[in-house]
Design an enzyme around this catalytic site. Structure first.
Site, PDB file in Angstrom:
ATOM      1  CD  GLU A   1     -21.152 -22.133  20.251  1.00 24.69           C
ATOM      2  OE1 GLU A   1     -22.253 -21.740  19.878  1.00 24.69           O
ATOM      3  OE2 GLU A   1     -20.083 -21.657  19.839  1.00 24.69           O
TER       4      GLU A   1
ATOM      5  CB  SER B   1     -22.837 -20.252  23.157  1.00 27.34           C
ATOM      6  OG  SER B   1     -23.447 -21.103  22.223  1.00 27.34           O
TER       7      SER B   1
ATOM      8  CB  SER C   1     -32.919 -23.556  17.235  1.00 31.12           C
ATOM      9  OG  SER C   1     -32.204 -24.579  17.895  1.00 31.12           O
TER      10      SER C   1
HETATM   11  N1  ADP Z   1     -23.892  -3.904  23.063  1.00 25.58           N
HETATM   12  C1  ADP Z   1     -24.729  -4.683  23.767  1.00 25.58           C
HETATM   13  N2  ADP Z   1     -25.666  -4.134  24.566  1.00 25.58           N
HETATM   14  C2  ADP Z   1     -26.514  -4.897  25.286  1.00 25.58           C
HETATM   15  N3  ADP Z   1     -26.480  -6.244  25.298  1.00 25.58           N
HETATM   16  C3  ADP Z   1     -25.559  -6.867  24.532  1.00 25.58           C
HETATM   17  C4  ADP Z   1     -24.638  -6.125  23.717  1.00 25.58           C
HETATM   18  N4  ADP Z   1     -23.843  -6.997  23.076  1.00 25.58           N
HETATM   19  C5  ADP Z   1     -24.254  -8.223  23.448  1.00 25.58           C
HETATM   20  N5  ADP Z   1     -25.281  -8.160  24.330  1.00 25.58           N
HETATM   21  C6  ADP Z   1     -25.974  -9.324  24.917  1.00 25.58           C
HETATM   22  O1  ADP Z   1     -25.077 -10.436  24.909  1.00 25.58           O
HETATM   23  C7  ADP Z   1     -25.568 -11.489  24.073  1.00 25.58           C
HETATM   24  C8  ADP Z   1     -24.435 -12.150  23.334  1.00 25.58           C
HETATM   25  O2  ADP Z   1     -23.751 -11.217  22.532  1.00 25.58           O
HETATM   26  P1  ADP Z   1     -23.318 -11.479  21.044  1.00 25.58           P
HETATM   27  O3  ADP Z   1     -22.543 -10.299  20.613  1.00 25.58           O
HETATM   28  O4  ADP Z   1     -24.500 -11.840  20.215  1.00 25.58           O
HETATM   29  O5  ADP Z   1     -22.306 -12.711  21.182  1.00 25.58           O
HETATM   30  P2  ADP Z   1     -22.489 -14.302  20.931  1.00 25.58           P
HETATM   31  O6  ADP Z   1     -21.709 -14.571  19.686  1.00 25.58           O
HETATM   32  O7  ADP Z   1     -21.850 -14.953  22.111  1.00 25.58           O
HETATM   33  O8  ADP Z   1     -23.952 -14.586  20.774  1.00 25.58           O
HETATM   34  C9  ADP Z   1     -26.567 -10.819  23.163  1.00 25.58           C
HETATM   35  O9  ADP Z   1     -27.505 -11.762  22.686  1.00 25.58           O
HETATM   36  C10 ADP Z   1     -27.164  -9.745  24.064  1.00 25.58           C
HETATM   37  O10 ADP Z   1     -28.147 -10.289  24.933  1.00 25.58           O
END
Ligand code: ADP
Ligand code: MG
EC number: 6.3.2.4
Length: 342
Positions: free
Chosen positions: A13, A184, A315
């Site tokens: 990032e 990200s 953001s």
């Molecule tokens: N269990 C889930 N069900 C549906 N979508 C998910 C799930 N986990 C993650 N996502 C999707 O993936 C994106 C990134 O996941 P996240 O766990 O927030 O990781 P990061 O740290 O990369 O943001 C989320 O913003 C969502 O859109």
């Protein structure tokens, strides 16, 4: 105040951090602070601690200087042993406060915070413990479960254990495969079929040795800033295509963001309460942004907390502050103000 805005670094990032840092530095200068932008890894040999904080300063030139190292990053990572670049610690020690505009592993995982604690450097955001807990989604989710913060069902897999089919670990398709400590959406995959699942597991293990297989939650996505223990207005995130992946996070116009989110008052309150709970459970301090999903029956699931969320004027957290009538520069100052209280 004399402020170092620390950005860049060597995580995936890096570029987003340079953008956040540039905007934060500009905003703080607008407010009359002598803020300077500095790359945590490449530093700046041309700056002296006793005369770096000046009235006249070109933030864009500083950002261009940081980007001049982009092409040398891979080589430098191999040869430079110390994470802090030339003059970085000297300048941070000379500043009244360091605004952390870092994103991703080193910077967000608590190591910089721990080093700064030992060196007596004051910085914005959470301390080392909260940063480390929030960085690891496996540990975060265990803490959520033990403390009544709902989170999607998940299982951790270790690379050494090899491929495991979803049904053998109690997870149904579709599911989400993600690295423990990514950000990200790098290393996050939604798997609908067995083939996609196997490919996703392989890809995720390419990034890290520990990954999470999580139940897929179909529904709406939200994020909530928590500043000084108080929840900000909720923002709804609706990508026009697909999920909130890297492209949808950073390509202008690819995601519809609504703040305050259109949610009934009771659901708003419930989600904000969960956000504040998650913040405390993870030992977070000063500020963070907590991500949620909500299914069609209004069940809420906390995905993770981001300890150094994106800080450009568009953001998510700055948009939430905007809904409270706070400008981007006001928010930058507020984050410093709450961090100086500790
Ligand atoms: N269990 C889930 N069900 C549906 N979508 C998910 C799930 N986990 C993650 N996502 C999707 O993936 C994106 C990134 O996941 P996240 O766990 O927030 O990781 P990061 O740290 O990369 O943001 C989320 O913003 C969502 O859109
Ligand atoms: Mg996220």
């Amino acid at each position: 105040m004399n402020i170092v805005v620390l950005a860049g670094g060597i995580s995936t990032e890096r570029e987003i951090s340079i953008v956040s840092g540039t905007k934060v530095c500009e905003a703080l200068r607008e407010k009359g602070h002598r803020a300077i932008l500095l790359d945590v890894f490449f530093g700046n040999t041309g700056l002296q601690a006793d005369c770096a904080f000046t009235e006249a300063y070109d933030v864009n030139a500083a950002a261009a200087y940081m980007r001049s190292f982009d092409s040398k990053l891979e080589e430098a990572v191999k040869t430079q042993k110390e994470f802090f670049g030339p003059m970085v610690l000297e300048l941070c020690k000379a500043a009244d406060v360091v605004f952390l505009a870092l994103h991703g592993e080193n910077g967000e995982n608590g190591k910089v915070q721990a080093a700064f604690d030992l060196l007596g450097i004051t910085y914005t955001g959470s301390g080392y413990l909260g940063s480390a807990l929030a960085m690891d989604k496996g540990i975060s989710k265990q803490l959520f479960l033990e403390n009544g913060v709902p989170t999607p069902k998940s299982v951790m897999l270790k690379k050494a254990e090899g491929m495991k089919q979803p049904e053998t670990i109690g997870i149904c398709l579709p599911c989400v495969v993600k690295t423990c400590c990514g950000g990200s959406s790098v290393g996050v995959y939604i798997a609908n079929t067995r083939e996609e699942y196997e490919q996703a597991v392989k890809n995720a293990f390419h990034y890290e040795d520990e990954i999470i297989i999580e139940t897929y939650v179909k529904g709406r996505e939200f994020s909530i800033g928590v500043v000084d223990g108080e929840a900000y207005p909720i923002i709804e995130i609706a990508p026009i295509q697909g999920f909130y992946d890297y492209k949808n996070k950073y390509e202008a116009g690819s995601t519809i963001e609504t703040c305050p989110a259109e949610l009934a008052a009771d659901l708003t309150k419930k989600m904000q309460d969960y956000a504040v709970m998650a913040y405390h459970v993870l030992r977070l301090e000063n500020y963070a942004r907590v991500d949620f999903l909500m299914d069609e029956s209004n069940n809420m699931y906390c995905l993770e907390a981001n300890t150094l969320p994106g800080m450009t004027p568009t953001s998510l957290l700055p948009q939430e502050a905007g809904a409270l009538g706070m400008s981007f520069a006001d928010l930058c100052e507020k984050l410093i103000e709450v961090s100086l209280k500790k």
